[in-house]
Design a protein around this motif. Structure first.
Motif, short mmCIF file in Angstrom:
data_model
loop_
_atom_site.label_atom_id
_atom_site.label_comp_id
_atom_site.label_asym_id
_atom_site.label_seq_id
_atom_site.Cartn_x
_atom_site.Cartn_y
_atom_site.Cartn_z
N ALA A 2 0.84 -1.20 0.00
CA ALA A 2 0.00 0.00 0.00
C ALA A 2 0.87 1.24 0.00
O ALA A 2 1.87 1.32 0.67
CB ALA A 2 -0.91 -0.01 1.22
N THR A 4 -0.71 4.20 0.49
CA THR A 4 -1.45 5.07 1.39
C THR A 4 -1.85 4.26 2.61
O THR A 4 -1.99 3.04 2.55
CB THR A 4 -2.72 5.64 0.72
OG1 THR A 4 -3.55 4.57 0.31
CG2 THR A 4 -2.37 6.51 -0.47
N PHE A 5 -2.03 4.95 3.71
CA PHE A 5 -2.39 4.27 4.95
C PHE A 5 -3.83 3.78 4.88
O PHE A 5 -4.73 4.52 4.52
CB PHE A 5 -2.23 5.23 6.14
CG PHE A 5 -2.49 4.55 7.44
CD1 PHE A 5 -1.55 3.72 8.01
CD2 PHE A 5 -3.70 4.72 8.09
CE1 PHE A 5 -1.80 3.07 9.21
CE2 PHE A 5 -3.96 4.09 9.29
CZ PHE A 5 -3.01 3.26 9.85
N GLU A 6 -4.04 2.53 5.22
CA GLU A 6 -5.36 1.91 5.17
C GLU A 6 -5.83 1.61 6.58
O GLU A 6 -5.37 0.66 7.21
CB GLU A 6 -5.32 0.62 4.35
CG GLU A 6 -4.99 0.82 2.90
CD GLU A 6 -6.12 1.48 2.11
OE1 GLU A 6 -7.28 1.40 2.55
OE2 GLU A 6 -5.81 2.08 1.07
N LEU A 7 -6.74 2.43 7.09
CA LEU A 7 -7.25 2.25 8.45
C LEU A 7 -7.95 0.91 8.61
O LEU A 7 -7.83 0.26 9.66
CB LEU A 7 -8.19 3.40 8.81
CG LEU A 7 -8.77 3.38 10.22
CD1 LEU A 7 -7.64 3.45 11.26
CD2 LEU A 7 -9.72 4.52 10.41
N GLU A 8 -8.65 0.46 7.58
CA GLU A 8 -9.36 -0.81 7.67
C GLU A 8 -8.40 -1.97 7.90
O GLU A 8 -8.69 -2.90 8.66
CB GLU A 8 -10.19 -1.08 6.40
CG GLU A 8 -11.30 -0.07 6.17
CD GLU A 8 -10.80 1.22 5.51
OE1 GLU A 8 -9.78 1.20 4.81
OE2 GLU A 8 -11.43 2.25 5.74
N THR A 9 -7.25 -1.92 7.26
CA THR A 9 -6.24 -2.97 7.43
C THR A 9 -5.76 -3.00 8.87
O THR A 9 -5.61 -4.06 9.46
CB THR A 9 -5.06 -2.73 6.47
OG1 THR A 9 -5.57 -2.65 5.14
CG2 THR A 9 -4.05 -3.85 6.55
N LEU A 41 2.54 -2.11 4.59
CA LEU A 41 2.83 -0.68 4.69
C LEU A 41 4.20 -0.46 4.06
O LEU A 41 5.21 -0.94 4.56
CB LEU A 41 2.83 -0.21 6.15
CG LEU A 41 1.51 -0.36 6.90
CD1 LEU A 41 1.64 0.11 8.34
CD2 LEU A 41 0.39 0.40 6.19
N SER A 56 -9.50 8.46 14.69
CA SER A 56 -10.07 7.42 13.82
C SER A 56 -10.33 6.13 14.58
O SER A 56 -11.30 5.43 14.30
CB SER A 56 -9.12 7.13 12.66
OG SER A 56 -8.95 8.26 11.85
#
Length: 83
Positions: A2, A4-9, A41, A56
């Motif tokens: 990724a 971009t940072f993926e909060l769901e992950t 990441l 978040s």
């Protein structure tokens, strides 16, 4: 990987059964460390500011800050104040 940072992950990783006995800052730190080691990441990815990630996740900023401090100390992230 990724870019971009993926909060769901991160949220999925935080729900892992092996992390549940740990303090919240340790869960965040270990979840981020695992995502880094797995390549989910990418190097150079800008993580959210501690205030933003805390909001978040619905946790105190100090909790995220403590996780970031440990990741920095262990060499998993670099930090730049004010960015």
């Amino acid at each position: 990987m990724a870019s971009t940072f993926e909060l769901e992950t991160l949220n999925m990783r935080l729900g892992a059964a092996d992390l549940q006995p740990l303090d919240l800052h340790q869960r965040i730190q270990r979840a981020l460390r695992a995502l880094i080691l797995e390549g989910a990441l990418a190097p150079g990815l800008k993580l959210p500011a501690s205030r933003v990630l805390a909001g978040s996740l619905g946790v105190a900023r100090d909790t995220v800050e403590n996780a970031y401090v440990h990741l920095h100390r262990d060499g998993f992230i670099t930090r730049r104040e004010g960015s």
